[in-house]
Write an enzyme that holds these catalytic residues in place. Structure first.
Site, PDB file in Angstrom:
ATOM      1  N   HIS A  18     -31.948  -1.574  11.654  1.00  0.00           N
ATOM      2  CA  HIS A  18     -30.670  -1.103  11.120  1.00  0.00           C
ATOM      3  C   HIS A  18     -30.495   0.373  11.472  1.00  0.00           C
ATOM      4  CE1 HIS A  18     -32.895   0.860   7.861  1.00  0.00           C
ATOM      5  NE2 HIS A  18     -33.550  -0.281   7.674  1.00  0.00           N
ATOM      6  N   HIS A  21     -33.414   2.844  11.506  1.00  0.00           N
ATOM      7  CA  HIS A  21     -34.323   2.769  12.658  1.00  0.00           C
ATOM      8  C   HIS A  21     -33.707   3.433  13.880  1.00  0.00           C
ATOM      9  CE1 HIS A  21     -35.449  -0.941  10.248  1.00  0.00           C
ATOM     10  NE2 HIS A  21     -36.474  -0.127  10.134  1.00  0.00           N
ATOM     11  N   CYS A 137     -49.825  -3.609  -0.037  1.00  0.00           N
ATOM     12  CA  CYS A 137     -48.404  -3.981   0.104  1.00  0.00           C
ATOM     13  C   CYS A 137     -48.159  -4.421   1.539  1.00  0.00           C
ATOM     14  CB  CYS A 137     -47.484  -2.807  -0.246  1.00  0.00           C
ATOM     15  SG  CYS A 137     -45.747  -3.153   0.177  1.00  0.00           S
ATOM     16  N   CYS A 140     -45.297  -2.364   3.288  1.00  0.00           N
ATOM     17  CA  CYS A 140     -45.704  -1.012   3.715  1.00  0.00           C
ATOM     18  C   CYS A 140     -46.856  -1.107   4.711  1.00  0.00           C
ATOM     19  CB  CYS A 140     -46.247  -0.179   2.561  1.00  0.00           C
ATOM     20  SG  CYS A 140     -45.090   0.242   1.279  1.00  0.00           S
ATOM     21  N   CYS A 161     -44.898  -2.862  -5.677  1.00  0.00           N
ATOM     22  CA  CYS A 161     -44.850  -1.657  -4.843  1.00  0.00           C
ATOM     23  C   CYS A 161     -43.650  -0.809  -5.261  1.00  0.00           C
ATOM     24  CB  CYS A 161     -44.714  -2.071  -3.381  1.00  0.00           C
ATOM     25  SG  CYS A 161     -44.280  -0.715  -2.305  1.00  0.00           S
ATOM     26  N   HIS A 164     -41.013  -0.849  -2.137  1.00  0.00           N
ATOM     27  CA  HIS A 164     -40.290  -2.073  -1.778  1.00  0.00           C
ATOM     28  C   HIS A 164     -39.919  -2.962  -2.961  1.00  0.00           C
ATOM     29  CE1 HIS A 164     -42.085  -0.984   2.108  1.00  0.00           C
ATOM     30  NE2 HIS A 164     -40.949  -1.437   2.560  1.00  0.00           N
ATOM     31  N   LYS A 318     -32.391   4.462  -0.788  1.00  0.00           N
ATOM     32  CA  LYS A 318     -32.816   4.377   0.613  1.00  0.00           C
ATOM     33  C   LYS A 318     -32.290   3.083   1.223  1.00  0.00           C
ATOM     34  CE  LYS A 318     -36.684   3.733   3.636  1.00  0.00           C
ATOM     35  NZ  LYS A 318     -38.058   3.348   3.796  1.00  0.00           N
ATOM     36  N   LYS A 321     -33.961  -3.100   4.266  1.00  0.00           N
ATOM     37  CA  LYS A 321     -33.708  -4.547   4.276  1.00  0.00           C
ATOM     38  C   LYS A 321     -34.032  -5.138   2.916  1.00  0.00           C
ATOM     39  CE  LYS A 321     -32.745  -5.521   8.602  1.00  0.00           C
ATOM     40  NZ  LYS A 321     -31.578  -6.173   9.105  1.00  0.00           N
TER      41      LYS A 321
HETATM   42  N1  MSP Z   1     -44.385   0.096  12.096  1.00  0.00           N
HETATM   43  C1  MSP Z   1     -44.403   1.258  11.306  1.00  0.00           C
HETATM   44  C2  MSP Z   1     -44.520   2.490  12.171  1.00  0.00           C
HETATM   45  C3  MSP Z   1     -45.713   2.515  13.044  1.00  0.00           C
HETATM   46  S1  MSP Z   1     -45.725   3.925  14.064  1.00  0.00           S
HETATM   47  C4  MSP Z   1     -47.212   3.906  14.781  1.00  0.00           C
HETATM   48  C5  MSP Z   1     -43.125   1.350  10.468  1.00  0.00           C
HETATM   49  N2  MSP Z   1     -42.088   0.630  10.896  1.00  0.00           N
HETATM   50  S2  MSP Z   1     -40.681   0.544  10.149  1.00  0.00           S
HETATM   51  O1  MSP Z   1     -39.911  -0.359  10.959  1.00  0.00           O
HETATM   52  O2  MSP Z   1     -40.861   0.181   8.790  1.00  0.00           O
HETATM   53  O3  MSP Z   1     -40.056   1.950  10.143  1.00  0.00           O
HETATM   54  C6  MSP Z   1     -39.898   2.658  11.309  1.00  0.00           C
HETATM   55  C7  MSP Z   1     -39.169   3.940  11.101  1.00  0.00           C
HETATM   56  O4  MSP Z   1     -37.865   3.713  10.598  1.00  0.00           O
HETATM   57  C8  MSP Z   1     -39.843   4.902  10.121  1.00  0.00           C
HETATM   58  O5  MSP Z   1     -39.879   6.202  10.669  1.00  0.00           O
HETATM   59  C9  MSP Z   1     -38.925   4.907   8.949  1.00  0.00           C
HETATM   60  O6  MSP Z   1     -38.920   6.144   8.320  1.00  0.00           O
HETATM   61  C10 MSP Z   1     -37.592   4.669   9.629  1.00  0.00           C
HETATM   62  N3  MSP Z   1     -36.603   4.225   8.680  1.00  0.00           N
HETATM   63  C11 MSP Z   1     -36.533   3.027   8.008  1.00  0.00           C
HETATM   64  N4  MSP Z   1     -35.503   3.097   7.109  1.00  0.00           N
HETATM   65  C12 MSP Z   1     -34.913   4.320   7.194  1.00  0.00           C
HETATM   66  C13 MSP Z   1     -33.814   4.917   6.588  1.00  0.00           C
HETATM   67  N5  MSP Z   1     -33.118   4.331   5.646  1.00  0.00           N
HETATM   68  N6  MSP Z   1     -33.463   6.160   7.020  1.00  0.00           N
HETATM   69  C14 MSP Z   1     -34.121   6.808   8.037  1.00  0.00           C
HETATM   70  N7  MSP Z   1     -35.162   6.263   8.623  1.00  0.00           N
HETATM   71  C15 MSP Z   1     -35.627   5.057   8.172  1.00  0.00           C
HETATM   72  O7  MSP Z   1     -43.104   2.083   9.506  1.00  0.00           O
END
Ligand code: MSP
Length: 722
Positions: A18, A21, A137, A140, A161, A164, A318, A321
């Site tokens: 989303h 990301h 978790c 996480c 958690c 989440h 925040k 999903k």
């Molecule tokens: N797979 C791990 C990262 C491993 S790196 C060696 C992970 N993945 S994640 O898909 O959950 O998140 C990836 C990134 O997306 C993280 O930096 C996280 O902070 C970012 N975001 C997820 N939701 C977000 C927001 N709502 N706002 C900004 N960034 C966000 O963690």
């Protein structure tokens, strides 16, 4: 610096990405483009984190193998990155890293072996076998300490958690441990010697106090019998590597650590160390665990770990999903230009802090800063060059004799005041960007826009054009405006690659903006006589009411309310005549409309009867609410709001139900989900499909975003809600 390496986190392949990301990718992409403009050979990594229990469970829910699940998400991801111009073909990332790539396994195994051989700063083994007992978790992919979970009232239940709001797994098994507790002093020393290692400073302080508080050893494996979807621990295949150990290492395996293939293709020595861009929620993994692993393996530390804030929903939660409040990429892509989204994200969020995302803000900023601001400056300047100078960039100098006349028109005879202003703003822009202050940097750029707009409005070229004696003044004004646009194109290219290329082309210039270093710009570089290109609008004004209505699919007061039938159920075709009705392919949803529309009408009807808005229990009993399980979900061609679901409500055959949630839910994420169905609604036909009921959803926020009602406990299909 001749090479530069920037990374985003690699994203979990359990669900579709989303806006949160995409944000890190847009930042990394802007940084990479800036470096490339400066002639620095740059490698930009993004990718997918494909192993672990989280992906295994998502696969099970979707009736896929874990690899199919990962492939599915990666496929969507790469399509989206292409749509947003972030992929290799559009000058974006250099690698979409996948942790299922064989070269990665080779590299991680080498990394593990090195750590396994290492001694900690206190002379003990860095890796040892022990027994883990605690809470984990899956979402996480992290172990939780007491202050990181909520204990249930009923002690038979697992804790939840705090991030989440999902239940934790009890883990009690043999595990390899990384002796993190021996690395506290070494880490504190690192933060001390390299004050920029963790940025921004507030985050560095957080990390330091976390480490000062004492570190616990980290479990870095799970028994294969409990987590099988992951890389085997070298020389002990009864264990699966902890997913973060596997994932963090991607940053070095991608460029060739421990594998010849990538070393040849990219070059570890050439590009390492990297600048890691991460969200603040995963800072600990990057700024504590990763440096400690690297110390043990004897690999140099990253250049820096830079953490950004979170995108929140308009209510301040925040975006995630799990909470169901995400901004979906295909909705954004459908309604907004890529450059407007990139600009908005970098301008609106103060880097490092959290920011709220609302479509209204995006529309307002696009209209004010882009349509009325940069876009208007560009089109008015070019149109006047077309009209008054036969489409050729005029010469900008003013002769001795014409100076007085220029002064009378309020124009400085020499260009210095404007060129000095623009040069200073350029320097500030670069300085702010270097410290990730994109929002401030863009303010500087827009100060240039404002300054030139003011010059034009003050000089009134349309009046100057009527006086042949003022020709030099007129030309000077237009040259200065056009030259400023050239500077702005170069400066803003990393933020808005498409619009700036467009402006540059309309100015009649042909060089590749990706290769022009803004630091080398010299005032006066735009050759007089250049034939300008075809003038096209860059940022058409966005019709807020229309777009919001399309996004919401509901009446927000700005457009006519769709009519409703006696049951209060809205139909696709019954928007009020003559109103700004949603386009046919944006058929509004029963769920969304009914969420607001039906509620209003029924409540009104009841009010008329009893006068107090209250209903009898017998009124409520008329509604047959049932637990349903989504068996299948698919999109309907040319109806971008509707999903076609089949839902098992304990009857012989599953019901077919249409729901207007396609912009907020991916069909495959719904399969297997328990929902609430209104089972005794009269069937209705929409888009040629009969809807045999309606699902219930909360209507959230100003946008009326549907969030499907569901159950925390297991409930049988068909159970009645009373
Ligand atoms: N797979 C791990 C990262 C491993 S790196 C060696 C992970 N993945 S994640 O898909 O959950 O998140 C990836 C990134 O997306 C993280 O930096 C996280 O902070 C970012 N975001 C997820 N939701 C977000 C927001 N709502 N706002 C900004 N960034 C966000 O963690």
């Amino acid at each position: 610096m001749t090479t530069f390496y920037v990374t985003t986190p690699i994203y979990y392949a359990n669900s579709l990405p989303h806006l949160g990301h995409l944000y890190t990718m847009m930042v990394a992409d802007a940084v990479a483009r800036q470096k490339r403009q400066q002639g620095i050979e740059t490698f930009f990594l993004t990718g997918a984190d494909e192993h672990g229990i989280n992906i295994e469970r998502a696969a099970q829910r979707n009736n896929r193998t874990p690899q199919e699940q990962a492939d599915y998400v990666v496929d969507y991801f790469t399509k989206m990155t292409a749509a947003f111009g972030l992929d290799t073909a559009h000058g974006g990332y250099d690698i979409f890293m996948r942790t299922t790539a064989p070269f990665h396994e080779e590299g991680v195994s080498e990394f593990w072996r090195r750590v396994a051989k290492a001694k900690t700063p206190k002379g003990r083994e860095a890796l040892y076998k022990g027994h883990y007992e605690g809470w984990f978790c899956a979402a996480c992919a992290g172990y939780k300490t007491e202050d990181e979970y909520a204990s249930p009232e009923n002690s038979d239940e697992p804790p939840t958690c705090l991030v989440h709001e999902t239940k934790l797994d009890r883990v009690s098994e043999e595990s390899y441990f990384f002796r993190l507790s021996d690395y506290d002093q070494a880490l504190l020393g690192l933060y001390e010697v390299r004050p920029d290692f963790v940025q921004p400073e507030a985050r560095r302080n957080e990390v330091r106090s976390f480490v000062k508080g004492g570190l616990q050893d980290l479990s870095v494996s799970r028994l294969r019998s409990s987590v099988s979807w992951g890389l085997p621990v070298p020389d002990d295949s009864a264990h699966t590597m902890y997913v973060w150990f596997d994932a963090l290492t991607n940053y070095i395996t991608a460029i060739g650590f421990g594998n010849v293939q990538q070393e040849r293709a990219v070059g570890f020595e050439k590009f390492w160390p990297a600048l890691h861009l991460v969200g603040k929620d995963i800072l600990r993994f990057h700024a504590v665990y990763w440096p400690a692993f690297l110390m043990a393996a004897g690999v140099r530390q990253p250049r820096a770990i830079v953490a950004h804030g979170m995108w929140l929903d308009p209510a301040g939660r925040k975006m995630s999903k799990t909470l169901g409040n995400t901004i979906e990429l295909d909705v954004l892509n459908r309604h907004f230009s890529i450059d407007a989204i990139r600009y908005f994200c970098l301008r609106d969020m103060v880097f490092g802090q959290d920011g709220r995302f609302g479509y209204e803000n995006l529309i307002d900023r696009t209209n004010s800063d882009l349509a009325s601001g940069l876009g208007n400056l560009s089109s008015r300047t070019l149109t006047m060059i077309q009209r008054y100078c036969d489409g050729r960039v005029p010469a900008g100098n003013i002769s001795e004799e014409a100076r007085l006349l220029a002064k009378r028109a309020g124009i400085d005879a020499d260009e210095e005041s404007i060129s000095a202003f623009v040069e200073h703003a350029r320097d500030e822009f670069i300085r702010y960007c270097a410290g990730f202050g994109f929002s401030r940097a863009l303010e500087e750029a827009w100060a240039i826009v404002a300054r030139v707009d003011k010059m034009i409005s003050g000089a009134k070229p349309w009046d100057l054009a009527k006086d042949p004696a003022q020709q030099q003044t007129l030309y000077a004004v237009l040259y200065r405006a056009a030259e400023t646009l050239r500077w702005l194109s170069v400066l803003l290219y990393p933020v808005m690659p498409n619009a700036t290329r467009e402006i540059y082309g309309q100015l009649g210039l042909t060089e590749d903006l990706a290769k022009i270093d803004p630091r080398q710009l010299k005032w006066g570089g735009l050759p007089p006589g250049t034939q300008i290109g075809e003038i096209k609008a860059l940022f058409p004004r966005l019709d807020k009411a229309k777009i919001m209505a399309e996004i919401k699919g509901v009446d927000d007061g700005a457009v006519a309310r769709p009519a409703q039938d006696s049951s209060g159920q809205a139909t696709e075709t019954d928007a009020a005549p003559g109103a700004a009705a949603p386009a046919a392919d944006q058929a509004t949803s029963p769920t969304v409309r009914e969420g607001s529309g039906q509620h209003a009408t029924e409540a009104d009807a009841v009010k008329n009867e009893t006068g107090d808005g209250l209903i009898e229990i017998t009124d409520f009993a008329k509604v047959d609410l049932r637990v349903g399980e989504v068996r299948s979900a698919e999109r309907i061609p040319k109806a971008d709001k509707l999903l076609l679901l089949t839902v098992d409500i304990g009857e012989e055959k599953p019901r077919q139900i249409l729901a207007g949630i396609a912009q907020y839910y991916e069909p495959e994420n719904l399969v297997g989900r328990k929902i609430v169905v209104v089972a005794n609604l009269k069937p209705r036909k929409m888009r040629g499909y009969e809807s045999q009921g309606m699902l219930l959803a909360a209507s959230v926020g100003e946008e009326g975003k549907p969030v499907i009602a569901t159950f925390a406990e297991d409930v049988p299909n068909g159970a009645r809600l009373k």
